[in-house]
Design a protein around this motif. Structure first.
Motif, PDB file in Angstrom:
ATOM      1  N   ASP A  31       0.812  -1.225   0.000  1.00 13.17           N
ATOM      2  CA  ASP A  31       0.000   0.000   0.000  1.00 13.17           C
ATOM      3  C   ASP A  31       0.843   1.272   0.000  1.00 13.17           C
ATOM      4  OD1 ASP A  31      -2.317  -1.443   0.013  1.00 13.17           O
ATOM      5  OD2 ASP A  31      -2.686  -1.233   2.169  1.00 13.17           O
ATOM      6  N   SER A  33       3.556   4.095  -1.056  1.00  7.05           N
ATOM      7  CA  SER A  33       4.198   4.678  -2.231  1.00  7.05           C
ATOM      8  C   SER A  33       4.899   5.968  -1.819  1.00  7.05           C
ATOM      9  CB  SER A  33       3.155   4.983  -3.315  1.00  7.05           C
ATOM     10  OG  SER A  33       3.766   5.565  -4.440  1.00  7.05           O
ATOM     11  N   PRO A  34       6.219   6.083  -2.075  1.00  8.26           N
ATOM     12  CA  PRO A  34       7.109   5.082  -2.658  1.00  8.26           C
ATOM     13  C   PRO A  34       7.158   3.809  -1.807  1.00  8.26           C
ATOM     14  CG  PRO A  34       8.201   7.222  -2.433  1.00  8.26           C
ATOM     15  CD  PRO A  34       6.932   7.313  -1.684  1.00  8.26           C
ATOM     16  N   ALA A  35       7.707   2.766  -2.385  1.00 10.80           N
ATOM     17  CA  ALA A  35       7.790   1.487  -1.683  1.00 10.80           C
ATOM     18  C   ALA A  35       8.567   1.635  -0.379  1.00 10.80           C
ATOM     19  CB  ALA A  35       8.467   0.453  -2.585  1.00 10.80           C
ATOM     20  N   TRP A 279       4.691  10.632   1.496  1.00 11.49           N
ATOM     21  CA  TRP A 279       4.462   9.256   1.096  1.00 11.49           C
ATOM     22  C   TRP A 279       2.966   8.997   1.160  1.00 11.49           C
ATOM     23  CZ3 TRP A 279       2.335   5.912   4.803  1.00 11.49           C
ATOM     24  CH2 TRP A 279       2.421   6.334   6.138  1.00 11.49           C
ATOM     25  N   GLN A 280       2.525   7.987   0.432  1.00 11.15           N
ATOM     26  CA  GLN A 280       1.107   7.662   0.384  1.00 11.15           C
ATOM     27  C   GLN A 280       0.856   6.324   1.073  1.00 11.15           C
ATOM     28  OE1 GLN A 280       0.348   7.746  -3.843  1.00 11.15           O
ATOM     29  NE2 GLN A 280      -0.277   9.895  -3.763  1.00 11.15           N
ATOM     30  N   GLY A 281      -0.175   6.305   1.864  1.00  7.56           N
ATOM     31  CA  GLY A 281      -0.573   5.086   2.563  1.00  7.56           C
ATOM     32  C   GLY A 281      -1.825   5.349   3.356  1.00  7.56           C
ATOM     33  N   ASP A 285      -2.023  11.212   1.844  1.00  8.77           N
ATOM     34  CA  ASP A 285      -0.622  11.610   1.804  1.00  8.77           C
ATOM     35  C   ASP A 285      -0.160  11.992   3.209  1.00  8.77           C
ATOM     36  OD1 ASP A 285      -0.652  11.291  -0.918  1.00  8.77           O
ATOM     37  OD2 ASP A 285      -0.902  13.423  -1.357  1.00  8.77           O
TER      38      ASP A 285
END
Length: 416
Positions: A31, A33-35, A279-281, A285
């Motif tokens: 889930d 991004s970035p990893a 980061w996204q999760g 953001d």
């Protein structure tokens, strides 16, 4: 260098509803991004420390237990096999006094890590030391492996020896100076980390001049945090003096053309013009903060126990979170531990604390949610908001730099 004073504030959002609270319990590395990648692998080779600082928070610094090379290897293999090792990784040797281990241990450990990661990962090594044990053999090791060295020294002797003493109660300043002299004689660059107290604030010029005289070009100003065994910070009730101290250090640094870079002020100067990346999760953001991002920091104790988020958490007494031990590298991987109950409860609390910061703090976009360990020890709740640590390490340095920029006085020479 001059920095534009334009600020980009992160918009505040409404508090999450029930659906978001339920999602907080879900963790899937895909889930993000970035990893997800580990930036710092903090290895604690021994909890033992050869000196006895009165503000130390570590619970087992009398123990002479040592990390095995098998544990070093397994810690690295878990990182590699979980896909958490990116192209660059910093291994930080920390905890008690890392130099209480033999020189040969580090030669072998560096070789083990290189063998595990190979050419796919550039591994840099960093050691934080009290410098009392540095001799030519240690200097040779540092040079062989291009290690980044941090020296813990609190400034002039009267400030340093008030807190950093031997186990028999004697000051350690003279021995630290000898260690730093060895580093300089061998051409090894090093930075310093000082613990500042109200006594330091009253001697700001002597503090600054000490580091310049010692050839130190960068100093970080920590303080005696209320964590673990150290239950009370001397900074409480002295925050105005700390603000004046920072302002004075900023002017001295500018006047000396950046001869001494003060870490907190340099970081604040950078954040003024370039807030944190995101980061996204969890469907939104977040500003990047390694202490609130799972497995960005991985801490491994001498016996292979590991944790994430704030490195100070691992091994601290906590029935609720099983002493913050997520697993052991001998028996479980880092990502496998994220399916366990301890991680789920810890991750949920860290998320709720981050959202509380987002809801209540104008500095959120420059911090990303604070330090979970300080929230726990100062507020009694990982899911809480502002702490003395927030105000001391981010807010006041940021506001000090911003205030000067808003007076239309450019800042030069402060950033490295």
């Amino acid at each position: 260098m001059e920095v534009a004073s334009r600020i980009r504030w992160f918009p505040r959002r409404s508090p999450p509803g029930a659906a978001s609270a339920e999602a907080a319990h879900r963790f899937d590395s895909a889930d993000f991004s970035p990893a997800l990648r580990t930036r710092l692998l903090i290895l604690q080779p021994t909890p033992f420390c050869n000196i006895d600082c009165d503000y130390c928070y570590l619970p087992e610094r009398d123990s002479t237990a040592r990390m095995s090379l098998a544990t070093v290897k397994r810690a690295a293999e878990r990182l590699r096999d979980d896909g958490l090792a990116g192209p660059d990784l910093t291994v930080v040797w920390h905890a008690g006094e890392p130099l209480a281990m033999p020189v040969a241990f580090y030669d072998e450990a560096v070789a083990v890590l290189q063998d595990v990661f190979g050419a796919a990962c550039n591994v840099a090594h960093s050691i934080q030391t009290n410098a009392t044990l540095i001799d030519d053999a240690w200097c040779a090791l540092f040079k062989r492996h291009a290690m980044r060295i941090g020296v813990s020294v609190d400034g002039p002797a009267n400030l340093h020896d008030a807190h950093r003493r031997t186990r028999t109660g004697r000051g350690t300043h003279e021995r630290v100076l000898r260690g730093m002299a060895r580093l300089r004689a061998q051409g090894i660059a090093f930075h310093a980390i000082a613990v500042v107290t109200p006594a330091t604030f009253a001697q700001a010029d002597a503090f600054f001049d000490f580091f310049v005289a010692q050839g130190v070009t960068e100093v970080g100003c920590n303080y005696d945090e209320a964590e673990g065994l150290h239950a009370h910070s001397s900074l409480a009730g002295h925050e105005a003096a700390h603000a004046a101290f920072l302002a004075h250090l900023l002017e001295r640094s500018i006047d000396r053309g950046g001869a001494l870079r003060v870490r907190e002020l340099a970081m604040a100067l950078q954040l003024v013009s370039r807030p944190l990346p995101t980061w996204q999760g969890q469907g939104q953001d977040w500003p990047e903060n390694a202490q609130t991002l799972p497995f960005a920091l991985v801490t491994v104790a001498h016996n292979g126990d590991f944790s994430s988020f704030s490195p100070e958490l691992l091994g601290q007494p906590s029935p609720e979170f099983s002493n913050f031990i997520l697993g052991n590298v001998a028996t479980s991987s880092y990502l496998d531990s994220a399916r366990g109950d301890v991680f789920m409860r810890l991750w949920d609390a860290v998320l709720r604390g981050t959202r509380e910061c987002e809801r209540t703090c104008a500095h959120y976009g420059f911090c990303g949610g604070g330090a979970p360990a300080n929230k726990l020890y100062e507020n009694g709740d990982l899911a809480s908001g502002e702490t003395l640590y927030c105000r001391t390490m981010l807010k006041r340095p940021f506001d000090t730099v911003l205030a000067r920029l808003e007076r239309d006085r450019p800042i030069s020479g402060v950033q490295g």
